[in-house]
Design a protein around this motif. Sequence first.
Motif, PDB file in Angstrom:
ATOM      1  N   MET A   1       1.864 -43.678  48.327  1.00 35.09           N
ATOM      2  CA  MET A   1       1.036 -43.398  49.496  1.00 35.09           C
ATOM      3  C   MET A   1       0.761 -41.898  49.572  1.00 35.09           C
ATOM      4  SD  MET A   1      -0.085 -45.787  51.327  1.00 35.09           S
ATOM      5  CE  MET A   1      -0.438 -46.349  52.939  1.00 35.09           C
ATOM      6  N   ARG A   2      -0.429 -41.570  49.919  1.00 35.21           N
ATOM      7  CA  ARG A   2      -0.813 -40.169  50.010  1.00 35.21           C
ATOM      8  C   ARG A   2      -0.447 -39.607  51.383  1.00 35.21           C
ATOM      9  NH1 ARG A   2      -5.002 -40.361  45.842  1.00 35.21           N
ATOM     10  NH2 ARG A   2      -5.586 -42.512  45.679  1.00 35.21           N
ATOM     11  N   ARG A   3      -0.225 -38.295  51.430  1.00 33.74           N
ATOM     12  CA  ARG A   3       0.094 -37.615  52.686  1.00 33.74           C
ATOM     13  C   ARG A   3      -1.212 -37.180  53.339  1.00 33.74           C
ATOM     14  NH1 ARG A   3       0.364 -32.561  53.394  1.00 33.74           N
ATOM     15  NH2 ARG A   3       1.485 -31.509  55.027  1.00 33.74           N
ATOM     16  N   LYS A   4      -1.367 -37.499  54.613  1.00 35.46           N
ATOM     17  CA  LYS A   4      -2.575 -37.155  55.348  1.00 35.46           C
ATOM     18  C   LYS A   4      -2.555 -35.673  55.714  1.00 35.46           C
ATOM     19  CE  LYS A   4      -5.784 -39.165  58.407  1.00 35.46           C
ATOM     20  NZ  LYS A   4      -6.504 -40.355  58.172  1.00 35.46           N
ATOM     21  N   MET A   5      -3.610 -34.952  55.329  1.00 32.40           N
ATOM     22  CA  MET A   5      -3.730 -33.534  55.647  1.00 32.40           C
ATOM     23  C   MET A   5      -4.903 -33.371  56.609  1.00 32.40           C
ATOM     24  SD  MET A   5      -3.117 -31.888  51.913  1.00 32.40           S
ATOM     25  CE  MET A   5      -2.713 -30.271  52.514  1.00 32.40           C
ATOM     26  N   ARG A   6      -4.881 -32.329  57.386  1.00 32.11           N
ATOM     27  CA  ARG A   6      -5.940 -32.080  58.360  1.00 32.11           C
ATOM     28  C   ARG A   6      -6.821 -30.931  57.889  1.00 32.11           C
ATOM     29  NH1 ARG A   6      -5.456 -34.474  63.345  1.00 32.11           N
ATOM     30  NH2 ARG A   6      -3.609 -35.748  63.535  1.00 32.11           N
ATOM     31  N   LEU A   7      -8.119 -31.203  57.899  1.00 30.06           N
ATOM     32  CA  LEU A   7      -9.093 -30.215  57.436  1.00 30.06           C
ATOM     33  C   LEU A   7      -9.025 -28.944  58.269  1.00 30.06           C
ATOM     34  CD1 LEU A   7     -11.491 -29.428  55.630  1.00 30.06           C
ATOM     35  CD2 LEU A   7     -12.977 -30.492  57.333  1.00 30.06           C
ATOM     36  N   GLY A   8      -8.963 -29.068  59.574  1.00 30.12           N
ATOM     37  CA  GLY A   8      -8.946 -27.899  60.451  1.00 30.12           C
ATOM     38  C   GLY A   8      -7.802 -26.956  60.136  1.00 30.12           C
ATOM     39  N   GLU A   9      -6.613 -27.516  59.952  1.00 33.12           N
ATOM     40  CA  GLU A   9      -5.445 -26.689  59.620  1.00 33.12           C
ATOM     41  C   GLU A   9      -5.638 -25.980  58.284  1.00 33.12           C
ATOM     42  OE1 GLU A   9      -2.278 -29.533  59.675  1.00 33.12           O
ATOM     43  OE2 GLU A   9      -2.407 -29.816  61.847  1.00 33.12           O
ATOM     44  N   MET A  10      -6.228 -26.666  57.326  1.00 31.53           N
ATOM     45  CA  MET A  10      -6.473 -26.069  56.013  1.00 31.53           C
ATOM     46  C   MET A  10      -7.481 -24.919  56.119  1.00 31.53           C
ATOM     47  SD  MET A  10      -6.624 -29.575  53.780  1.00 31.53           S
ATOM     48  CE  MET A  10      -6.757 -28.812  52.186  1.00 31.53           C
ATOM     49  N   LEU A  11      -8.525 -25.109  56.941  1.00 31.00           N
ATOM     50  CA  LEU A  11      -9.546 -24.065  57.116  1.00 31.00           C
ATOM     51  C   LEU A  11      -8.956 -22.823  57.786  1.00 31.00           C
ATOM     52  CD1 LEU A  11     -12.541 -26.305  58.200  1.00 31.00           C
ATOM     53  CD2 LEU A  11     -12.348 -25.036  56.056  1.00 31.00           C
ATOM     54  N   VAL A  12      -8.082 -23.033  58.764  1.00 33.95           N
ATOM     55  CA  VAL A  12      -7.422 -21.905  59.436  1.00 33.95           C
ATOM     56  C   VAL A  12      -6.517 -21.179  58.442  1.00 33.95           C
ATOM     57  CG1 VAL A  12      -5.752 -21.264  61.225  1.00 33.95           C
ATOM     58  CG2 VAL A  12      -7.597 -22.878  61.763  1.00 33.95           C
ATOM     59  N   ARG A  13      -5.736 -21.946  57.692  1.00 30.87           N
ATOM     60  CA  ARG A  13      -4.817 -21.352  56.715  1.00 30.87           C
ATOM     61  C   ARG A  13      -5.578 -20.528  55.664  1.00 30.87           C
ATOM     62  NH1 ARG A  13      -1.013 -25.628  54.574  1.00 30.87           N
ATOM     63  NH2 ARG A  13      -3.019 -26.496  54.073  1.00 30.87           N
ATOM     64  N   GLU A  14      -6.783 -20.969  55.292  1.00 30.45           N
ATOM     65  CA  GLU A  14      -7.596 -20.267  54.289  1.00 30.45           C
ATOM     66  C   GLU A  14      -8.386 -19.103  54.885  1.00 30.45           C
ATOM     67  OE1 GLU A  14      -8.743 -20.670  50.758  1.00 30.45           O
ATOM     68  OE2 GLU A  14      -6.693 -21.409  50.730  1.00 30.45           O
ATOM     69  N   GLY A  15      -8.387 -18.988  56.214  1.00 34.38           N
ATOM     70  CA  GLY A  15      -9.130 -17.902  56.853  1.00 34.38           C
ATOM     71  C   GLY A  15     -10.609 -18.184  57.021  1.00 34.38           C
ATOM     72  N   LEU A  16     -11.025 -19.433  56.844  1.00 33.04           N
ATOM     73  CA  LEU A  16     -12.432 -19.795  57.020  1.00 33.04           C
ATOM     74  C   LEU A  16     -12.758 -20.101  58.476  1.00 33.04           C
ATOM     75  CD1 LEU A  16     -12.918 -22.057  53.877  1.00 33.04           C
ATOM     76  CD2 LEU A  16     -13.743 -19.714  54.220  1.00 33.04           C
ATOM     77  N   LEU A  17     -11.708 -20.211  59.295  1.00 33.66           N
ATOM     78  CA  LEU A  17     -11.853 -20.569  60.699  1.00 33.66           C
ATOM     79  C   LEU A  17     -10.661 -19.984  61.450  1.00 33.66           C
ATOM     80  CD1 LEU A  17     -13.859 -22.600  62.135  1.00 33.66           C
ATOM     81  CD2 LEU A  17     -12.151 -24.350  61.786  1.00 33.66           C
ATOM     82  N   SER A  18     -10.907 -19.457  62.640  1.00 39.97           N
ATOM     83  CA  SER A  18      -9.783 -18.975  63.452  1.00 39.97           C
ATOM     84  C   SER A  18      -9.206 -20.151  64.238  1.00 39.97           C
ATOM     85  CB  SER A  18     -10.247 -17.885  64.420  1.00 39.97           C
ATOM     86  OG  SER A  18     -11.057 -18.447  65.439  1.00 39.97           O
ATOM     87  N   GLN A  19      -7.992 -19.994  64.725  1.00 41.25           N
ATOM     88  CA  GLN A  19      -7.373 -21.056  65.526  1.00 41.25           C
ATOM     89  C   GLN A  19      -8.222 -21.336  66.767  1.00 41.25           C
ATOM     90  OE1 GLN A  19      -4.643 -22.860  64.554  1.00 41.25           O
ATOM     91  NE2 GLN A  19      -5.046 -24.154  66.318  1.00 41.25           N
ATOM     92  N   ASN A  20      -8.758 -20.292  67.370  1.00 35.98           N
ATOM     93  CA  ASN A  20      -9.610 -20.443  68.546  1.00 35.98           C
ATOM     94  C   ASN A  20     -10.889 -21.220  68.206  1.00 35.98           C
ATOM     95  OD1 ASN A  20     -10.342 -20.026  71.267  1.00 35.98           O
ATOM     96  ND2 ASN A  20     -11.645 -18.301  70.675  1.00 35.98           N
ATOM     97  N   GLN A  21     -11.510 -20.887  67.063  1.00 35.39           N
ATOM     98  CA  GLN A  21     -12.712 -21.606  66.635  1.00 35.39           C
ATOM     99  C   GLN A  21     -12.401 -23.078  66.376  1.00 35.39           C
ATOM    100  OE1 GLN A  21     -13.664 -18.999  63.275  1.00 35.39           O
ATOM    101  NE2 GLN A  21     -15.748 -18.781  64.109  1.00 35.39           N
ATOM    102  N   LEU A  22     -11.243 -23.337  65.799  1.00 34.89           N
ATOM    103  CA  LEU A  22     -10.841 -24.712  65.527  1.00 34.89           C
ATOM    104  C   LEU A  22     -10.696 -25.496  66.822  1.00 34.89           C
ATOM    105  CD1 LEU A  22      -9.861 -27.055  63.768  1.00 34.89           C
ATOM    106  CD2 LEU A  22      -7.563 -26.040  63.832  1.00 34.89           C
ATOM    107  N   GLU A  23      -9.973 -24.927  67.786  1.00 37.70           N
ATOM    108  CA  GLU A  23      -9.762 -25.619  69.058  1.00 37.70           C
ATOM    109  C   GLU A  23     -11.089 -25.879  69.778  1.00 37.70           C
ATOM    110  OE1 GLU A  23      -6.882 -23.172  71.067  1.00 37.70           O
ATOM    111  OE2 GLU A  23      -5.351 -23.593  69.546  1.00 37.70           O
ATOM    112  N   GLN A  24     -11.976 -24.882  69.801  1.00 37.60           N
ATOM    113  CA  GLN A  24     -13.288 -25.049  70.441  1.00 37.60           C
ATOM    114  C   GLN A  24     -14.108 -26.111  69.711  1.00 37.60           C
ATOM    115  OE1 GLN A  24     -15.149 -21.201  70.568  1.00 37.60           O
ATOM    116  NE2 GLN A  24     -13.914 -20.489  72.290  1.00 37.60           N
ATOM    117  N   SER A  25     -14.096 -26.058  68.393  1.00 44.13           N
ATOM    118  CA  SER A  25     -14.876 -27.013  67.599  1.00 44.13           C
ATOM    119  C   SER A  25     -14.360 -28.434  67.780  1.00 44.13           C
ATOM    120  CB  SER A  25     -14.837 -26.626  66.117  1.00 44.13           C
ATOM    121  OG  SER A  25     -15.465 -25.388  65.910  1.00 44.13           O
ATOM    122  N   LEU A  26     -13.046 -28.604  67.815  1.00 43.00           N
ATOM    123  CA  LEU A  26     -12.476 -29.939  68.017  1.00 43.00           C
ATOM    124  C   LEU A  26     -12.881 -30.500  69.376  1.00 43.00           C
ATOM    125  CD1 LEU A  26      -8.915 -29.497  66.456  1.00 43.00           C
ATOM    126  CD2 LEU A  26     -10.757 -30.969  65.607  1.00 43.00           C
TER     127      LEU A  26
END
Length: 173
Positions: A1-26
């Motif tokens: 079984m594969r482990r479910k990863m979240r795109l938003g968390e990955m984007l924040v970790r990579e610096g493509l999105l800030s935590q604030n941008q992620l929360e607003q976008s969600l």
Amino acid sequence: MRRKMRLGEMLVREGLLSQNQLEQSLAQQKGTGMKLGQFLVQRNICREEDIVEMLSRQLRIQRYSPAIYPVDLSLAEIIPADTARGKNVIPVSRTGNVLEVATPDPLDIDALDSLEVMTNLEIEPVVCTGADYEQAFSSLYGLYCGMDDVMKSVDEDITAVHGTDDVPANADI
């Protein structure tokens, strides 16, 4: 079984999105019926190319390229067009018991797992853009469906010329 990863968390970790941008976008994305990646691209918050590159790097999976994955019509028999469209995948390569599928959503674990059950093959995702997906789908299933239509047309022409009574059931048409 594969482990479910979240795109938003990955984007924040990579610096493509800030935590604030992620929360607003969600918050804004809810109720749109769109997946987060689609929403971010449509709103010009992230570029699709950046998301695809990041997914390829983070998940350590290949990025789809038509030069690397030429059209193989036999793969259309493994995953029918309606299933491919519904699960947002395109079969691009098979080596032994491993089927590689191009998808703009390699994090859709449910789709990948259900394909493993359906095909009885190990499914390996290859990430692609939405445009790459549409092009690959048209190339594979457009050609495949087109050949099917040609064969039906030939059968109809033979029947029209010979009639159904003139052609033995075991005739090699």
